[in-house]
Design a protein around this motif. Sequence first.
Motif, short mmCIF file in Angstrom:
data_model
loop_
_atom_site.label_atom_id
_atom_site.label_comp_id
_atom_site.label_asym_id
_atom_site.label_seq_id
_atom_site.Cartn_x
_atom_site.Cartn_y
_atom_site.Cartn_z
N TYR A 296 125.72 56.04 45.28
CA TYR A 296 125.92 56.77 44.02
C TYR A 296 125.93 58.28 44.27
CZ TYR A 296 125.46 57.18 38.86
OH TYR A 296 125.66 57.41 37.52
N LEU B 274 135.80 49.58 27.29
CA LEU B 274 134.65 50.10 28.03
C LEU B 274 134.96 50.24 29.52
CD1 LEU B 274 131.50 50.66 28.04
CD2 LEU B 274 131.25 48.25 28.60
N MET C 282 120.96 41.72 30.33
CA MET C 282 122.13 42.29 30.99
C MET C 282 121.88 43.75 31.36
SD MET C 282 124.82 44.46 30.38
CE MET C 282 125.01 44.60 28.60
N GLU D 153 132.70 43.50 23.76
CA GLU D 153 131.96 44.71 24.15
C GLU D 153 131.28 45.36 22.95
OE1 GLU D 153 134.96 46.01 27.83
OE2 GLU D 153 134.92 47.18 25.98
N GLY E 91 127.53 45.91 22.56
CA GLY E 91 127.16 47.32 22.50
C GLY E 91 126.46 47.70 21.21
N THR F 245 121.49 49.59 21.20
CA THR F 245 121.73 51.02 20.97
C THR F 245 121.17 51.50 19.63
OG1 THR F 245 123.91 50.30 20.21
CG2 THR F 245 123.77 51.19 22.43
N GLN G 237 129.11 61.17 31.86
CA GLN G 237 129.75 61.43 33.15
C GLN G 237 131.26 61.50 33.01
OE1 GLN G 237 129.25 57.95 32.71
NE2 GLN G 237 127.16 58.43 32.11
N LEU H 201 118.74 50.96 32.34
CA LEU H 201 120.15 51.33 32.17
C LEU H 201 120.31 52.18 30.93
CD1 LEU H 201 122.79 51.02 33.80
CD2 LEU H 201 123.60 49.97 31.71
C1 2DC Z 1 123.73 54.45 32.67
O1 2DC Z 1 123.96 56.31 35.87
C2 2DC Z 1 123.28 55.28 33.86
O2 2DC Z 1 126.87 52.73 24.96
C3 2DC Z 1 124.42 55.50 34.83
O3 2DC Z 1 127.36 50.33 23.99
C4 2DC Z 1 125.60 56.16 34.13
C5 2DC Z 1 125.99 55.42 32.88
C6 2DC Z 1 127.30 55.12 32.67
C7 2DC Z 1 127.82 54.50 31.44
C8 2DC Z 1 126.81 54.42 30.29
C9 2DC Z 1 125.44 54.00 30.88
C10 2DC Z 1 124.91 55.05 31.91
C11 2DC Z 1 124.43 53.71 29.75
C12 2DC Z 1 124.95 52.73 28.71
C13 2DC Z 1 126.29 53.18 28.10
C14 2DC Z 1 127.27 53.37 29.28
C15 2DC Z 1 128.60 53.57 28.61
C16 2DC Z 1 128.53 52.65 27.37
C17 2DC Z 1 127.09 52.10 27.32
C18 2DC Z 1 126.08 54.46 27.29
C19 2DC Z 1 124.45 56.33 31.21
C20 2DC Z 1 126.68 51.70 25.86
C21 2DC Z 1 125.25 51.27 25.78
C22 2DC Z 1 127.61 50.55 25.35
C23 2DC Z 1 127.41 49.26 26.12
C24 2DC Z 1 128.46 48.21 25.82
C25 2DC Z 1 128.27 46.95 26.70
C26 2DC Z 1 127.01 46.24 26.36
C27 2DC Z 1 129.42 46.00 26.55
#
Ligand code: 2DC
Length: 461
Positions: free
Chosen positions: A53, A97, A197, A271, A275, A279, A344, A446
Motif C-alpha cells: 500500500y 463502486l 465484510m 452496492e 453501503g 454508514t 483518495q 475499514l
Molecule cells: C478504507 O485505506 C481505508 O462508503 C482505505 O458505502 C481507503 C478506502 C477506500 C475506499 C473507502 C474505504 C477506505 C472506506 C469505506 C468506503 C470506501 C469507498 C466507499 C465505502 C468509504 C477509506 C462506503 C462505506 C460504501 C461501501 C459500499 C460497499 C459496502 C458495497
Amino acid sequence: GTRPFNEVPGNWKTGWFNLYHFWQEGGFHNVHNIMARQFQKFGPIYREKLGIYESVNIINPEDAATLFKSEGMFPERFTVSPWVAYRDHRNKPYGVLLKNGEAWRFDRLILNKEVLSPQVMANFVPLLNEVGEDFVRRVRVQIEKSGRGKWTADFTNELFRFALESVCHVLYGERLGLLQDFVDPEAQRFIDAVSMMFHTTSPMLYIPVKLFHWINSKTWQDHVKAWDVIFMQADKCIQNVYRAKEYTGILSTLLMQDKLPIDDIKASVTEMMAGGVDTTSMTLQWAMFELARSPGVQEQLRTEIFAAKQAAQGDMLKMLKSVKLLKAAIKETLRLHPVAITLQRYTTQEMVLQDYCIPAKTLVQVGIYAMGRDPKFFVKPEQFNPERWLMMETKYFKGLGFGFGPRQCLGRRIAELEMQLFLIHMLENFKIETKRGLEIGTKFDLILIPDKPIYLTLRPL
Ligand code: 2DC
Ligand code: HEM
C-alpha cells in the motif's frame, strides 16, 4: 523551486518492515491514530509504504482543493482489492463502486439522476419519513415494556435495522418490517454479513489478496462468505421487485427506463443496499452520543425543529429547508467521526502539493479524520459545535464526509435525508442521555466505528 518527489518526508522505502512495525503497534484497528501521529511527525505531507500500500498523505484543506480540482472526468479512488477479488472469484459484475473510466461514468450518470439529483429528493422524503416515525413508535413500545419510563441500550443493532429498512424502502419501494418485534432472520443475516465484510477487509489491504486466497486463510473465507450472503439477499429483494411490476422505488425506475443492462443495475443496487447499513447507522449513533454529551446543543436543535415544524405546517420538504443547525450537527458529527478515514485519488497529471512535485498516477490520500481533529483547521476541535459550520471560514474543502465531485458518495442525498428525518423525529419525542465522562474511542474496521458499545438512554420529553 519545487522539490522532487523523492524528498517528500516519510518512511516509504521499507514497505515490509513498516508493515511489521504497524502490525506490532496494533495498527490494523488503529490506522486513524497512527495517521494523525504521522502528520504531527512529518508535517502536512508524508509519503508512506505499508506492505503493498503506497500513498502520499495530505491534511491541508487547500491541498485537498488542489487535488480535487484536477481530478478530471473519471476520478479514481484507492481500489479496495478484496472487494474486486471477490467479484472476480465469483464472476460477478462490478457496480459503480468498483468500476473506473468510461464504464464508471456511463453507469454513474444514469444512477445520479435517480439517486442523487435534487428532483428525486421529494420522492424519498415520505418513504424515509415513514421509517423514522416507525422507529419512534418502536422506542415508545420499548419504553412501555421497560416499566421505567426510559430505554437504555446499545443501539447499534437497532440502528442497523433502521438503516437497512430505510435504504430498502427507497431502493425497492418495499418495507422489510425490521422495526417490528419479529425480525426476519435473513435480514439480520444480511446486517451481520455487511459488518463482517468490512471487518475482514481491513487485514487484506496491505498484502496481495491472492496470498490470502492461496493459503485459504480464515479472513478470506469469511470475507467470501459475507459477500455471498450480501449478494444472495440483495438478489432476493431484486427478484421480488422484478416479478411484481407495480413497485415504486429506485430499482423499478431503473428497470423500466432500460438505459442500463440489468446486470449493471443489479451490481450497483447491491452496492447501495450494502453501503446503506453501517454508514448512516454509525453516524447516527455518534450523533446521538454527541448530543447526549452536549445537552445545550441538543436543546438548540429541538428549538429549531419545533419552530421549523410550526412554520412548515406539515410540509416535510419545506421543513427540511429550515433546519440549518440540524444539518450543521450532521456535518459536525462527520468531522469528528467520519465513516471514511481518508478520501483518495490517483493523480491524473503531475501536480505540486506543499511545494513537492507529485507525479501522475500517484495515490494521494486526504486524511479527513486527522484534518477534523487538527486545531490548525478547526478552532477547539475537541468541541462538538455545529455552529462552526454556519460560518464562512469553516467551509472551504473541510466538510468532506461524503467525498467530493463526480465520484462523491452516490448515497449522499439518501443518507442526509435519512439522518435528518431520523434526528427530527427523535428530538421531537425524546431526550437523549448518556453517562457523564464516558470516553468512547474510535476503531478502524475499514470504516471507522466506536471502539466499545455506546449506551444511550431515551426518555420521553
Ligand atoms: C478504507 O485505506 C481505508 O462508503 C482505505 O458505502 C481507503 C478506502 C477506500 C475506499 C473507502 C474505504 C477506505 C472506506 C469505506 C468506503 C470506501 C469507498 C466507499 C465505502 C468509504 C477509506 C462506503 C462505506 C460504501 C461501501 C459500499 C460497499 C459496502 C458495497
Ligand atoms: C462512496 C461516505 C452512505 C453508497 C462514498 C465515499 C465516501 C462515502 C467518503 C467515497 C467518496 C469519494 O471518493 O469522493 C458515506 C457516508 C455515508 C454514506 C459518510 C453516511 C453517513 C451511503 C449510502 C449509500 C452509499 C446510504 C447507498 C445508498 C456509496 C457508493 C459509493 C460511495 C455506491 C461509491 C460511488 C462511486 O464510486 O461512484 N461514500 N457514504 N453511501 N457510497 Fe457512501
